[in-house]
Motif scaffolding. Structure first.
Motif, PDB file in Angstrom:
ATOM      1  N   ARG A 186      67.464   9.029 -61.093  1.00  0.00           N
ATOM      2  CA  ARG A 186      66.842  10.320 -60.818  1.00  0.00           C
ATOM      3  C   ARG A 186      66.561  10.498 -59.334  1.00  0.00           C
ATOM      4  N   THR A 187      66.165   9.404 -58.668  1.00  0.00           N
ATOM      5  CA  THR A 187      65.883   9.490 -57.232  1.00  0.00           C
ATOM      6  C   THR A 187      67.148   9.841 -56.461  1.00  0.00           C
ATOM      7  N   ASN A 188      68.230   9.105 -56.724  1.00  0.00           N
ATOM      8  CA  ASN A 188      69.496   9.404 -56.066  1.00  0.00           C
ATOM      9  C   ASN A 188      70.007  10.784 -56.444  1.00  0.00           C
ATOM     10  N   PHE A 189      69.727  11.165 -57.684  1.00  0.00           N
ATOM     11  CA  PHE A 189      70.155  12.462 -58.189  1.00  0.00           C
ATOM     12  C   PHE A 189      69.582  13.586 -57.327  1.00  0.00           C
ATOM     13  N   GLU A 190      68.297  13.499 -57.023  1.00  0.00           N
ATOM     14  CA  GLU A 190      67.653  14.529 -56.211  1.00  0.00           C
ATOM     15  C   GLU A 190      68.190  14.507 -54.777  1.00  0.00           C
ATOM     16  N   ARG A 191      68.442  13.331 -54.252  1.00  0.00           N
ATOM     17  CA  ARG A 191      68.915  13.220 -52.872  1.00  0.00           C
ATOM     18  C   ARG A 191      70.373  13.618 -52.719  1.00  0.00           C
ATOM     19  N   ALA A 192      71.139  13.505 -53.791  1.00  0.00           N
ATOM     20  CA  ALA A 192      72.577  13.772 -53.694  1.00  0.00           C
ATOM     21  C   ALA A 192      72.861  15.238 -53.431  1.00  0.00           C
ATOM     22  N   PHE A 193      72.023  16.111 -53.942  1.00  0.00           N
ATOM     23  CA  PHE A 193      72.269  17.537 -53.804  1.00  0.00           C
ATOM     24  C   PHE A 193      71.571  18.066 -52.562  1.00  0.00           C
ATOM     25  N   ARG A 194      72.335  18.743 -51.721  1.00  0.00           N
ATOM     26  CA  ARG A 194      71.814  19.297 -50.466  1.00  0.00           C
ATOM     27  C   ARG A 194      72.052  20.804 -50.447  1.00  0.00           C
ATOM     28  N   PRO A 195      71.276  21.556 -51.210  1.00  0.00           N
ATOM     29  CA  PRO A 195      71.516  23.004 -51.258  1.00  0.00           C
ATOM     30  C   PRO A 195      71.407  23.684 -49.901  1.00  0.00           C
ATOM     31  N   LEU A 196      70.615  23.115 -48.994  1.00  0.00           N
ATOM     32  CA  LEU A 196      70.481  23.735 -47.675  1.00  0.00           C
ATOM     33  C   LEU A 196      71.791  23.711 -46.893  1.00  0.00           C
ATOM     34  N   LEU A 197      72.704  22.833 -47.271  1.00  0.00           N
ATOM     35  CA  LEU A 197      74.021  22.829 -46.625  1.00  0.00           C
ATOM     36  C   LEU A 197      74.707  24.177 -46.783  1.00  0.00           C
ATOM     37  N   LEU A 198      74.452  24.831 -47.913  1.00  0.00           N
ATOM     38  CA  LEU A 198      75.076  26.124 -48.178  1.00  0.00           C
ATOM     39  C   LEU A 198      74.476  27.232 -47.324  1.00  0.00           C
ATOM     40  N   GLN A 199      73.327  26.961 -46.703  1.00  0.00           N
ATOM     41  CA  GLN A 199      72.665  27.952 -45.844  1.00  0.00           C
ATOM     42  C   GLN A 199      72.939  27.636 -44.374  1.00  0.00           C
ATOM     43  N   TRP A 200      74.135  27.173 -44.088  1.00  0.00           N
ATOM     44  CA  TRP A 200      74.495  26.708 -42.750  1.00  0.00           C
ATOM     45  C   TRP A 200      74.203  27.752 -41.682  1.00  0.00           C
TER      46      TRP A 200
END
Length: 735
Positions: free
Chosen positions: A376-390
């Protein structure tokens, strides 16, 4: 085999109910490779294709699912042609049923992804039936296909969302890999204009993340692929779109337009009589430097960030053109060394974001993906939604750069230092942001983050970085610095003892006898005198000549000072504090420090007391008595074998040599730890420990920053003349 033959016959039955039941069973068994091979060998593929093209309702849904599963096994490709693609695209655009849409999308995913699988390279089907090019005729016939596909990302059905995103990913990957340089950017922009970024961003922040993990991670990886692909494109003035972009930057800065350039390189100037005269074209020698470039070759300066960097800058200018013009105008009136380099700042922000999101690491490793999803910890870190707001992050980061430049009063020589500050800010605000944090909150924090706090973070991260890389060396340096700090503080504390200090003693007693007065100071002598007087008063209370005892609640003051040779502690008691401190010749009592065995303190906080009055004022004698106490234990000289023995005899009795009552915590810390350190013992007060830690920390930070002597103003101050100084003066130059 008989069962398969019977099943194929039912697929072509005239009754819809029979066909529906047959294809329902088929979708459950077609995933078995041996069953699939037997099904194709007995001619079932043609019947399945016919159902996909002609049936409706649940029968169509089961048929599409069966064909999709067959294609996933890399079988049944002979059934795929333009008619099937046309039918599936039409269903996605026009059909509302979720179960039909799922099967249709799974078929398109296999078709679009087909050229990218090595195991499928030997198929006899024409390559024109696969990949993004296979969908072009159908998309041309149904122009709302992409729009409907993106809209499915907002569906409440998670499986449909996953299938839609998987198909979008396949289209993007195929376009990036196989389309011409001028084609794939148009397709990507089309998807972005339809809102795919916003839709996927919402999904990444939603609670349904687990159901959509694989396609979301793939979309995130594809976003990095796009960013890297744009960065790898060099800015080339021979390319029309690049020239247009740079020209747009120049025009958006509101350059001097008094001359209107013609197409032949001349300018037309309006004369007073209204006519126009051609003049020679003038070139602004700072055309690009006024925008914040370092040279007059902007294309070269984008070499580190490529077309991505130019896109970021032009996007910022397009969104904030008025603000951009204002910044350029404000900077133009400043000295060249003080101007904020807008373009260089934009390029720096692009580089910072590129490294923060690790854009170069974009390949999706299935093994790692499953490992991520298990934790679960890695799961949360794996997704970087802010990347889409470049784009928004770049704009906010560049705005923060302007703010830091202004707050630090930076010059061009400080550019790298400001960028380093910005890096710490972006890591703190963007890099450590949780998955569900809104981009508006990020923008607000970047614009408001406290500068002093940012400097503290910079030093902490710098120390952590060096700690990680050079842990053994840093430990040695820190130990050396701490020892130096201890020696420095020791000298400071001992100098406090050398300077001397006033300490209140227990309330005194004034004894009046035959016109003489004696002050009881709390010492053994004062106590003896008081005892004798009290005894006399009790035994001869009826005798008129007995001395009268008057107890006065008045503080007696003791001045204590360390001798210059640091071997003796001198002290004496006084009725009043004096403005000038007594010299050693006025302090007859002394303690040989070689006879001191220990120094202890109650270390309890002193109660709040009013500010002391002036020592010369009589009211100073009424100052409340301190509750903080320092007790010096030792051995009387009479019990020692020599004037300055190296150690006391085992039979010696320890006594209290002196008691001090410091009036403040600072004085208590100075004298308690000063005495301990004078006796070669470790300091114990929190104030001293804090001071040692502070000096050690600053010393380490200075070494980490590699601050050199010539980094500071090395000009020596002017030597004052003797004529300008009256009386005694002292001059010392610190370097």
């Amino acid at each position: 085999m008989d069962n398969i033959t019977e099943l194929i016959e039912r697929l072509s039955n005239d009754e819809d109910a029979v066909r529906k039941m047959a294809v329902f069973k088929l979708q459950s068994n077609i995933g078995d490779p041996s069953f699939a091979e037997a099904f194709i060998a007995q001619g079932g593929l043609g019947e399945l294709k016919k159902l996909c093209l002609q049936s409706n309702g649940n029968t169509l849904a089961y048929a599409l699912t069966s064909l999709g599963r067959l294609l996933e096994l890399d079988k049944g490709w002979d059934a795929v042609d333009g008619n099937v693609v046309e039918r599936v695209v039409e269903l996605i655009v026009t059909h509302p049923l979720v179960n039909i849409l799922r099967g249709a999308m799974s078929i398109l995913v296999s078709i679009v992804s087909h050229p990218h699988s090595p195991s499928r390279s030997s198929t006899p089907a024409s390559a024109t039936h696969f990949g993004f090019r296979a969908l072009r005729p159908a998309i041309a016939a149904h122009p709302r296909f992409l729009e409907m596909l993106v809209s499915r990302l907002s569906s409440a059905d998670h499986a449909l969302c996953a299938n839609s995103l998987q198909l979008i990913n396949s289209l993007m990957r195929d376009a990036i890999s196989n389309e011409a340089e001028t084609e794939w950017p148009r397709f990507i922009k089309r998807l972005q204009d339809l809102g795919v970024i916003k839709a996927v961003f919402v999904l990444m922040q939603s609670s349904a993340l687990q159901d959509l993990a694989h396609p979301l991670l793939e979309f995130q990886a594809l976003t990095k692929v796009l960013l890297k692909k744009w960065r790898d494109v060099n800015v080339d003035l021979d390319r029309k779109e690049h020239r247009i972009a740079l020209k747009g930057l120049h025009l958006a800065s509101a350059p001097d337009r008094s001359l209107t350039l013609t197409s032949v390189g001349t300018a037309v100037v309006e004369t007073p009589n209204g006519s126009t005269d051609p003049v020679k074209k003038k070139h602004n020698p700072e055309k690009w430097r006024r925008l914040g470039f370092e040279t007059e070759s902007p294309a070269h300066e984008f070499s580190g960030v490529g077309f991505l960097g130019m896109m970021d800058l032009t996007d910022f200018v397009r969104k904030r053109e008025d603000n951009f013009q204002k910044i350029i105008l404000e900077q133009s009136v400043k000295p060249a060394s003080k101007r904020c380099p807008v373009a260089r700042g934009s390029i720096a922000v692009t580089e910072l974001l590129y490294h923060l999101f690790e854009v170069d690491r974009y390949e999706l490793d299935e093994a790692k993906t499953y490992q991520i999803l298990e934790s679960r910890t890695n799961f949360e870190r794996a997704f970087r939604p802010l990347l889409l707001q470049w784009s928004r992050l770049h704009t906010a980061g560049l705005t923060a750069f302007f703010r830091l430049w202004k707050e630090t009063d930076a010059t061009l020589d400080d550019f790298d230092k400001v960028v380093e500050l910005l890096r710490v800010l972006i890591i703190q605000v963007v890099g450590l942001a949780p998955r569900t944090k809104e981009v508006t909150e990020i923008e607000d924090e970047l614009s408001r983050f406290d500068y002093p706090r940012l400097r503290e973070l910079q030093m902490e991260k710098l120390e952590q970085a060096y700690e990680s890389a050079w842990a053994p060396h840093l430990k040695q340096v820190r130990d050396e610095l701490r020892q130096e700090a201890v020696e420095f503080v020791k000298e400071q504390r001992i100098r406090c003892l050398l300077g001397g200090e006033w300490f209140p003693v227990s309330p005194g007693v004034v004894v009046t006898a035959g016109g003489e007065s004696h002050v009881g100071s709390g010492s053994h002598e004062g106590s003896s005198l008081l005892s004798k007087v009290r005894s006399a008063s009790h035994s001869r209370h009826d005798t008129p000549n007995i001395p009268q005892v008057e107890r006065v609640e008045r503080t007696v003051w003791r001045f204590v000072k360390l001798s210059t040779n640091r071997r003796f502690l001198h002290y004496a008691d006084f009725e009043h504090e004096t403005v000038s401190k007594p010299g050693l010749d006025m302090l007859p009592n002394r303690i040989d420090l070689s006879t001191v065995s220990s120094v202890v303190s109650n270390v309890t906080p002193a109660p709040a007391t009013p500010n002391p009055t002036s020592p010369s004022s009589p009211a100073g004698n009424t100052r409340p008595h301190s509750t903080t106490r320092i007790t010096i234990h030792g051995y009387p000289p009479s019990q020692l074998n020599s004037p300055r023995p190296t150690s006391p005899p085992a039979t010696a009795d320890e006594i209290i040599l002196l008691t001090l009552h410091p009036q403040t915590h600072s004085i208590a810390s100075e004298w308690l730890d000063g005495l301990l350190m004078l006796l070669n013992q470790a300091p114990i007060t929190a104030e001293t420990q804090k001071l040692v830690g502070l000096i050690t920390g600053y010393g380490l930070k200075i070494r980490l920053l590699n601050v050199r002597y010539d980094d500071f103003d090395t000009r020596q101050p002017e030597m004052p003349s003797r004529e300008e100084c009256g009386g005694e003066f002292f001059y010392e130059l610190y370097v």
